[in-house]
Scaffold this motif. Sequence first.
Motif, PDB file in Angstrom:
ATOM      1  N   UNK A  59       0.835  -1.186   0.000  1.00 32.81           N
ATOM      2  CA  UNK A  59       0.000   0.000   0.000  1.00 32.81           C
ATOM      3  C   UNK A  59       0.874   1.241   0.000  1.00 32.81           C
ATOM      4  N   UNK A  60       0.285   2.347  -0.418  1.00 32.18           N
ATOM      5  CA  UNK A  60       1.019   3.609  -0.492  1.00 32.18           C
ATOM      6  C   UNK A  60      -0.009   4.736  -0.463  1.00 32.18           C
ATOM      7  N   UNK A  61       0.349   5.844   0.183  1.00 27.11           N
ATOM      8  CA  UNK A  61      -0.580   6.977   0.173  1.00 27.11           C
ATOM      9  C   UNK A  61       0.178   8.284   0.401  1.00 27.11           C
ATOM     10  N   UNK A  62      -0.418   9.372  -0.043  1.00 22.85           N
ATOM     11  CA  UNK A  62       0.145  10.700   0.179  1.00 22.85           C
ATOM     12  C   UNK A  62      -0.557  11.324   1.378  1.00 22.85           C
ATOM     13  N   UNK A  63       0.220  11.864   2.295  1.00 22.06           N
ATOM     14  CA  UNK A  63      -0.325  12.435   3.534  1.00 22.06           C
ATOM     15  C   UNK A  63       0.053  13.914   3.592  1.00 22.06           C
ATOM     16  N   UNK A  64      -0.945  14.770   3.803  1.00 21.78           N
ATOM     17  CA  UNK A  64      -0.702  16.213   3.889  1.00 21.78           C
ATOM     18  C   UNK A  64      -0.160  16.606   5.258  1.00 21.78           C
ATOM     19  N   UNK A  93       3.816  14.209   2.352  1.00 18.95           N
ATOM     20  CA  UNK A  93       4.808  13.116   2.384  1.00 18.95           C
ATOM     21  C   UNK A  93       4.169  11.870   1.786  1.00 18.95           C
ATOM     22  N   UNK A  94       5.005  11.020   1.233  1.00 20.07           N
ATOM     23  CA  UNK A  94       4.533   9.757   0.683  1.00 20.07           C
ATOM     24  C   UNK A  94       4.760   8.658   1.716  1.00 20.07           C
ATOM     25  N   UNK A  95       3.702   7.951   2.067  1.00 22.92           N
ATOM     26  CA  UNK A  95       3.787   6.854   3.038  1.00 22.92           C
ATOM     27  C   UNK A  95       3.775   5.525   2.302  1.00 22.92           C
ATOM     28  N   UNK A  96       4.677   4.649   2.699  1.00 25.27           N
ATOM     29  CA  UNK A  96       4.781   3.310   2.115  1.00 25.27           C
ATOM     30  C   UNK A  96       4.500   2.292   3.218  1.00 25.27           C
ATOM     31  N   UNK A  97       3.907   1.165   2.842  1.00 28.14           N
ATOM     32  CA  UNK A  97       3.606   0.089   3.801  1.00 28.14           C
ATOM     33  C   UNK A  97       4.225  -1.187   3.247  1.00 28.14           C
ATOM     34  N   UNK A  98       5.300  -1.642   3.911  1.00 27.42           N
ATOM     35  CA  UNK A  98       6.158  -2.668   3.310  1.00 27.42           C
ATOM     36  C   UNK A  98       6.405  -3.855   4.230  1.00 27.42           C
TER      37      UNK A  98
END
Length: 310
Positions: A59-64, A93-98
Motif C-alpha cells: 500500500x502507499x498513500x500521500x499524507x498532507x 509526504x509519501x507513506x509506504x507500507x512494506x
Amino acid sequence: MSNSFRIQRRRLLLTAGAAPLAVLSAAPVLASAAQMAIPTVDFRRFRVGQFEVTTLLAGMRTVDNPQAIFGMNVSEEDFADASTAANIPTNAAQFFFTPTLVNTGADLVLFDTGLNPAGITAAIGAAGYTPDQVDIVVLTHMHGDHIGGLSGDMGVTFPNASYVTGAVEFDHWAAAGNDGFDAKVAPLAEKMRMISGGDAVVSGIEAVEAFGHTPGHMAFRIDSDGQSLLIAADFANHYVWSLAYPTWEVKFDRDKEAAAATRQSLLTMLAAEKMPFVGYHMPFPALGYAEERAGGFHYVPHSYQLLMGG
Ligand SMILES: [Zn+2]
C-alpha cells in the motif's frame, strides 16, 4: 578510406536515416498510449546469505501536513530547511507500507501484514507466492497498518500460518485494548508464540528489543552465511526526518524519549556494522543503509549489494 568517400558515405547514412521519418509523418495519426497510474503494489527480492528476502509494497498513500507527525518539537523553519535540503516537499509526504517475506529454504516467514487483506494478498501474489504458503507470521507491533492484513471478511488471510510476536507488546494491548487488536490479534492468540529480545523465530532470525514506538515494538535480525539484515519495522519512519534528526518527535511514537533512544542506538549499530535494513515506511523497496553524518544519519538506498552472487 579517402576523405571525400567518408563524406559521401556520411551523406548516404543521413539520407537513409531520414527516410523512415518521412514515412512516419505520412502515416495516419494513432491514438496516444494510455497513461498508467502509479503502482501501489510491488515486490523486490534480495539475497542475504542462503535466505531470500522479498520486500512487499502492500500500500502507499500521500499524507498532507507531515509536520503534524514528524518534528513536532522543532520550528516550522527547521522542518522546512531540513526538507528543502533533502529535496522533498514540506506540505506532503509519501507513506509506504512494506511487509517483508523471508524464505529460509525451510520456512516462509512474513513480517507484518499491511493495512488490509487485499493489499498484502496482492503483493504476495505479485511476488510469486500464495498466502497459504506462509508458515509463520511475525508481528513487530500491534498498530493497524501492521496487523490489518491478518484477517477480514473472508476470514484469516494465512490459513496455514502460526504466529510469533513480542510478549511485552501482546500483553500491553491485551490489557489496554484497541479495535485492531481485539478484532485481528486476539482471535489468533492461541496460535501465537510470545518471544522476548534475543529469542529466535527460527534459526537465523532473532528478535531485537526496539521499544518506544510502542511499548513492546521489536526489530528482527537476519543472519545467514555471514551476511546480516535488520528488519527494522517502525523504529524510524521517515528516511530524512527520522534518520537525519533522530530526536525529532514523532506523533505515532508512544514513548517519545524511548523511541528516540532506540533510533539513536539502532542507527549507530547499523552505521558501524554497515548493515542493511528494511524500514517498513522507507521509500520502496524499503531497503537501505545508515551512514553517520552531521550529528545524525543519512539514508543510503540499497543499490546492488544484495543482488550479487546469483
Ligand atoms: Zn507503521
